[in-house]
Design an enzyme around this catalytic site. Sequence first.
Site, PDB file in Angstrom:
ATOM      1  CB  SER A 163      -0.633  -0.894  -0.400  1.00  0.00           C
ATOM      2  OG  SER A 163      -1.109  -1.855   0.500  1.00  0.00           O
ATOM      3  CG  HIS A 213       1.979  -0.390   4.211  1.00  0.00           C
ATOM      4  ND1 HIS A 213       2.518  -1.225   3.248  1.00  0.00           N
ATOM      5  CD2 HIS A 213       0.679  -0.194   3.855  1.00  0.00           C
ATOM      6  CE1 HIS A 213       1.586  -1.528   2.352  1.00  0.00           C
ATOM      7  NE2 HIS A 213       0.469  -0.908   2.690  1.00  0.00           N
TER       8      HIS A 213
END
Length: 252
Positions: A82, A230
């Site tokens: 991320s 994610h």
Amino acid sequence: MHFVVSGEGQAVVLIHGLFGDLDNLKSLSAELEKTHQVIRVDVPNHGLSEHWQQMDYPLLAEAIIQLLDTLNLSSAHLVGHSMGGKIAMATALLYPQRIDSIVAADIAPVAYPPRHQAVFAGLTSLDLANTNRNQALNHLTQAGIDTGTAQFLLKSLRRAETGFSWKMNLDGLIRCYDKLIGWSITAKPYTKPCYMIRGGDSDYVTAEHKDAIMAQFPQVQAKTINGTGHWLHAQKPEIFNRLVADFIRAQT
């Protein structure tokens, strides 16, 4: 920048995402340190690292290079999830001679719309002086944060003289948030090996990002881990760790 070093061999730096710390990629470190020197970092404004008033990707890339200099490393592989993936990509673009390869987990080199408003609202409204961990968890879930994310966020909660405090610099992250979701790096393409791993159920890396990825990282390889979002490195760690380790070892 606070860091922990383990293993021996060619260096790999592991960089966590927003609100995280150096323990987030600890299981990957355990796999990589069999053949490599692994450096896990607390990104500034996180964990035990210094608090910055200004925080953007050029500054964070410079901090990674300063870390390599501190450790007398001429170059290293970078792996980031991320925000950490964006730090890895920015460092590779700005200092290509110092970076052997990069792995970016579930992130693209693009600007994103804001998506952490509920998280910031939940964190800033928590009464740190009058809570315990169970109450804090309930507060965050009632603020609209899913239980898994709330438990992850509470890893940054530490006991203070009275009540609790955050290890992360919450005010600094709020102040710099637009820079962290943005992307303003302009540099020649990074032509060394690049590996992008995305979660099959995540919307962080989509087909519309392909042109931006290829323009900046023309040698990119891509992989999707189905059944993950994610947090792919936490949801299917064995698969994620094997993919990253195989890629890194293929470059050495």
